[in-house]
Design a protein around this motif. Structure first.
Motif, PDB file in Angstrom:
ATOM      1  N   GLY A  14       0.887  -1.288  -0.014  1.00 58.47           N
ATOM      2  CA  GLY A  14      -0.229   0.071   0.087  1.00 58.47           C
ATOM      3  C   GLY A  14       0.836   1.429   0.074  1.00 58.47           C
ATOM      4  O   GLY A  14       2.172   1.275  -0.201  1.00 58.47           O
ATOM      5  N   ARG A  15       0.156   2.200   0.187  1.00 58.24           N
ATOM      6  CA  ARG A  15       0.614   3.695   0.249  1.00 58.24           C
ATOM      7  C   ARG A  15       0.486   4.628   1.595  1.00 58.24           C
ATOM      8  O   ARG A  15       0.499   5.696   1.547  1.00 58.24           O
ATOM      9  CB  ARG A  15       0.496   4.330  -0.980  1.00 58.24           C
ATOM     10  N   THR A  66       4.283   0.866  -2.132  1.00 59.85           N
ATOM     11  CA  THR A  66       5.366   1.754  -2.033  1.00 59.85           C
ATOM     12  C   THR A  66       6.776   1.166  -2.258  1.00 59.85           C
ATOM     13  O   THR A  66       7.050   0.308  -1.565  1.00 59.85           O
ATOM     14  CB  THR A  66       5.466   2.345  -0.431  1.00 59.85           C
ATOM     15  N   ALA A  67       7.515   1.517  -3.310  1.00 57.40           N
ATOM     16  CA  ALA A  67       8.752   1.174  -3.581  1.00 57.40           C
ATOM     17  C   ALA A  67       9.959   2.090  -2.699  1.00 57.40           C
ATOM     18  O   ALA A  67       9.497   3.219  -2.470  1.00 57.40           O
ATOM     19  CB  ALA A  67       9.135   1.181  -5.105  1.00 57.40           C
ATOM     20  N   TRP A  68      10.966   1.405  -2.574  1.00 60.75           N
ATOM     21  CA  TRP A  68      11.944   2.153  -1.600  1.00 60.75           C
ATOM     22  C   TRP A  68      12.994   2.666  -2.638  1.00 60.75           C
ATOM     23  O   TRP A  68      14.052   2.464  -2.620  1.00 60.75           O
ATOM     24  CB  TRP A  68      12.628   1.351  -0.646  1.00 60.75           C
ATOM     25  N   HIS A  69      12.759   4.104  -3.173  1.00 64.21           N
ATOM     26  CA  HIS A  69      13.469   4.539  -4.235  1.00 64.21           C
ATOM     27  C   HIS A  69      13.981   5.968  -3.776  1.00 64.21           C
ATOM     28  O   HIS A  69      15.126   6.363  -4.481  1.00 64.21           O
ATOM     29  CB  HIS A  69      12.821   4.592  -5.499  1.00 64.21           C
ATOM     30  N   ALA A  70      13.330   6.856  -3.158  1.00 70.03           N
ATOM     31  CA  ALA A  70      13.693   8.107  -3.302  1.00 70.03           C
ATOM     32  C   ALA A  70      14.684   8.613  -1.820  1.00 70.03           C
ATOM     33  O   ALA A  70      15.144   9.753  -2.071  1.00 70.03           O
ATOM     34  CB  ALA A  70      12.340   9.002  -3.286  1.00 70.03           C
ATOM     35  N   GLY A  71      14.898   7.770  -0.866  1.00 76.65           N
ATOM     36  CA  GLY A  71      15.741   8.039  -0.003  1.00 76.65           C
ATOM     37  C   GLY A  71      14.771   8.881   1.244  1.00 76.65           C
ATOM     38  O   GLY A  71      15.560   9.486   2.104  1.00 76.65           O
ATOM     39  N   SER A  79       5.018   8.639  -4.567  1.00 74.02           N
ATOM     40  CA  SER A  79       5.671   8.738  -5.867  1.00 74.02           C
ATOM     41  C   SER A  79       5.833   7.323  -6.449  1.00 74.02           C
ATOM     42  O   SER A  79       5.952   6.680  -5.801  1.00 74.02           O
ATOM     43  CB  SER A  79       6.984   9.271  -5.913  1.00 74.02           C
ATOM     44  N   ILE A  80       6.191   7.465  -7.723  1.00 74.89           N
ATOM     45  CA  ILE A  80       6.459   6.371  -8.789  1.00 74.89           C
ATOM     46  C   ILE A  80       7.813   6.380  -8.890  1.00 74.89           C
ATOM     47  O   ILE A  80       8.221   7.467  -9.574  1.00 74.89           O
ATOM     48  CB  ILE A  80       5.514   6.119  -9.875  1.00 74.89           C
ATOM     49  N   GLY A  81       8.932   5.430  -8.835  1.00 72.08           N
ATOM     50  CA  GLY A  81      10.114   5.505  -9.143  1.00 72.08           C
ATOM     51  C   GLY A  81      10.361   4.724 -10.553  1.00 72.08           C
ATOM     52  O   GLY A  81      10.012   3.664 -10.623  1.00 72.08           O
ATOM     53  N   ILE A  82      11.136   5.476 -11.559  1.00 68.83           N
ATOM     54  CA  ILE A  82      11.574   5.103 -12.647  1.00 68.83           C
ATOM     55  C   ILE A  82      13.057   5.116 -12.824  1.00 68.83           C
ATOM     56  O   ILE A  82      13.524   6.336 -12.939  1.00 68.83           O
ATOM     57  CB  ILE A  82      10.903   5.534 -13.756  1.00 68.83           C
ATOM     58  N   GLU A  83      13.706   3.934 -12.818  1.00 69.83           N
ATOM     59  CA  GLU A  83      15.056   3.903 -13.034  1.00 69.83           C
ATOM     60  C   GLU A  83      15.435   3.764 -14.703  1.00 69.83           C
ATOM     61  O   GLU A  83      14.793   3.104 -15.448  1.00 69.83           O
ATOM     62  CB  GLU A  83      15.704   2.754 -12.482  1.00 69.83           C
ATOM     63  N   HIS A  84      16.588   4.225 -15.206  1.00 66.96           N
ATOM     64  CA  HIS A  84      16.915   4.338 -16.436  1.00 66.96           C
ATOM     65  C   HIS A  84      18.465   3.775 -16.399  1.00 66.96           C
ATOM     66  O   HIS A  84      19.225   4.272 -15.674  1.00 66.96           O
ATOM     67  CB  HIS A  84      16.955   5.703 -17.027  1.00 66.96           C
ATOM     68  N   SER A  85      18.564   2.972 -17.628  1.00 59.79           N
ATOM     69  CA  SER A  85      20.133   2.354 -17.557  1.00 59.79           C
ATOM     70  C   SER A  85      20.975   3.626 -18.388  1.00 59.79           C
ATOM     71  O   SER A  85      20.917   4.167 -19.343  1.00 59.79           O
ATOM     72  CB  SER A  85      20.097   1.535 -18.848  1.00 59.79           C
ATOM     73  N   ALA A  86      21.873   4.020 -17.312  1.00 63.39           N
ATOM     74  CA  ALA A  86      22.665   5.124 -17.815  1.00 63.39           C
ATOM     75  C   ALA A  86      23.658   5.307 -16.512  1.00 63.39           C
ATOM     76  O   ALA A  86      23.351   4.479 -15.402  1.00 63.39           O
ATOM     77  CB  ALA A  86      21.825   6.408 -17.862  1.00 63.39           C
ATOM     78  N   ASP A  87      24.826   5.926 -16.748  1.00 67.74           N
ATOM     79  CA  ASP A  87      25.295   6.297 -15.498  1.00 67.74           C
ATOM     80  C   ASP A  87      26.108   7.647 -15.560  1.00 67.74           C
ATOM     81  O   ASP A  87      25.821   8.246 -16.425  1.00 67.74           O
ATOM     82  CB  ASP A  87      26.767   5.167 -15.444  1.00 67.74           C
ATOM     83  N   GLN A  88      27.192   7.877 -14.697  1.00 70.27           N
ATOM     84  CA  GLN A  88      27.736   9.305 -14.865  1.00 70.27           C
ATOM     85  C   GLN A  88      28.328   9.916 -16.166  1.00 70.27           C
ATOM     86  O   GLN A  88      28.565  10.618 -16.278  1.00 70.27           O
ATOM     87  CB  GLN A  88      28.602   9.600 -13.573  1.00 70.27           C
ATOM     88  N   TYR A  89      28.810   8.619 -16.915  1.00 75.12           N
ATOM     89  CA  TYR A  89      29.493   8.700 -18.249  1.00 75.12           C
ATOM     90  C   TYR A  89      28.762   8.559 -19.226  1.00 75.12           C
ATOM     91  O   TYR A  89      29.244   8.623 -20.440  1.00 75.12           O
ATOM     92  CB  TYR A  89      30.966   8.207 -18.087  1.00 75.12           C
ATOM     93  N   ARG A  90      27.605   7.765 -19.267  1.00 75.31           N
ATOM     94  CA  ARG A  90      26.695   7.139 -20.292  1.00 75.31           C
ATOM     95  C   ARG A  90      25.490   7.740 -20.215  1.00 75.31           C
ATOM     96  O   ARG A  90      24.525   7.174 -19.238  1.00 75.31           O
ATOM     97  CB  ARG A  90      26.915   5.408 -20.240  1.00 75.31           C
ATOM     98  N   ALA A  91      25.170   8.395 -21.166  1.00 83.04           N
ATOM     99  CA  ALA A  91      23.631   8.981 -21.120  1.00 83.04           C
ATOM    100  C   ALA A  91      22.789   7.632 -21.697  1.00 83.04           C
ATOM    101  O   ALA A  91      23.056   6.735 -22.064  1.00 83.04           O
ATOM    102  CB  ALA A  91      23.285  10.148 -22.210  1.00 83.04           C
ATOM    103  N   PRO A  92      21.444   7.915 -21.188  1.00 80.15           N
ATOM    104  CA  PRO A  92      20.570   6.799 -21.872  1.00 80.15           C
ATOM    105  C   PRO A  92      20.303   6.815 -23.144  1.00 80.15           C
ATOM    106  O   PRO A  92      20.554   7.831 -23.692  1.00 80.15           O
ATOM    107  CB  PRO A  92      19.087   6.965 -20.809  1.00 80.15           C
ATOM    108  N   THR A  93      20.024   5.659 -23.877  1.00 82.09           N
ATOM    109  CA  THR A  93      19.958   5.852 -25.410  1.00 82.09           C
ATOM    110  C   THR A  93      18.543   6.626 -25.548  1.00 82.09           C
ATOM    111  O   THR A  93      17.555   6.563 -24.741  1.00 82.09           O
ATOM    112  CB  THR A  93      19.718   4.405 -25.729  1.00 82.09           C
ATOM    113  N   TRP A  94      18.368   6.910 -26.952  1.00 80.35           N
ATOM    114  CA  TRP A  94      17.194   7.497 -27.443  1.00 80.35           C
ATOM    115  C   TRP A  94      16.067   6.430 -27.219  1.00 80.35           C
ATOM    116  O   TRP A  94      14.810   7.003 -26.537  1.00 80.35           O
ATOM    117  CB  TRP A  94      17.273   7.830 -28.781  1.00 80.35           C
ATOM    118  N   GLU A  95      16.253   5.243 -27.382  1.00 81.82           N
ATOM    119  CA  GLU A  95      15.106   4.235 -27.004  1.00 81.82           C
ATOM    120  C   GLU A  95      14.476   4.006 -25.468  1.00 81.82           C
ATOM    121  O   GLU A  95      13.593   4.120 -25.271  1.00 81.82           O
ATOM    122  CB  GLU A  95      15.733   2.981 -27.407  1.00 81.82           C
TER     123      GLU A  95
END
Length: 147
Positions: A14-15, A66-71, A79-95
């Motif tokens: 729940g929330r 409730t996901a445990w994502h925002a600290g 909120s809803i948390g969405i993670e993206h494949s990326a890092d400090q040197y690699r931006a996410p792809t256009w896809e």
């Protein structure tokens, strides 16, 4: 793109009666497989609702839980948390960006959210480098054009 379930044990049922009013944009600091491993590990103590990358969308936690994502507990509940494949040197792809826009559009419609105020970066909640190379404003603006 429909999500594939990769269930996480790290969530709270729940929330607590709190309505959803935010979508928090994160980066994985790695690829989607890293999020899968982290969120499936009960000792990690973290999760998100979705992970996007490498041509896939994974769902870890139901949007009604409730996901445990925002600290921040209060922000996790709202909120809803969405993670993206990326890092400090690699931006996410256009896809990855476009899959995120699609997911955010679905969520904004489902919960009656205004993307211009609902979509926020993780670093607006906690002092962190996240979402780093993820252009959350582009996701927000593109979502606003769709809703």
């Amino acid at each position: 793109m429909s999500p594939t379930w990769v269930t996480s044990p790290n969530y709270t049922e729940g929330r607590g009666g709190t309505p959803i009013d935010r979508i928090v944009i994160h980066y994985i600091v790695g690829r989607l497989s890293a999020a899968d491993a982290t969120f499936q590990n009960p000792d990690s103590g973290v999760s998100a609702h979705y992970g996007i990358g490498e041509g896939r969308v994974h769902q870890y936690v139901s949007v009604f839980n409730t996901a445990w994502h925002a600290g921040d507990w209060g922000f996790n509940q709202r909120s809803i948390g969405i993670e993206h494949s990326a890092d400090q040197y690699r931006a996410p792809t256009w896809e990855t960006i476009m899959a995120s826009v699609d997911r955010c559009t679905i969520l904004c419609r489902q919960f009656g959210l205004d993307p211009m105020t609902a979509i926020v970066p993780h670093d607006s909640i906690r002092a962190t480098a996240c979402p780093g190379t993820v252009d959350w404003e582009d996701i927000r603006d593109r979502t606003a054009q769709q809703v």
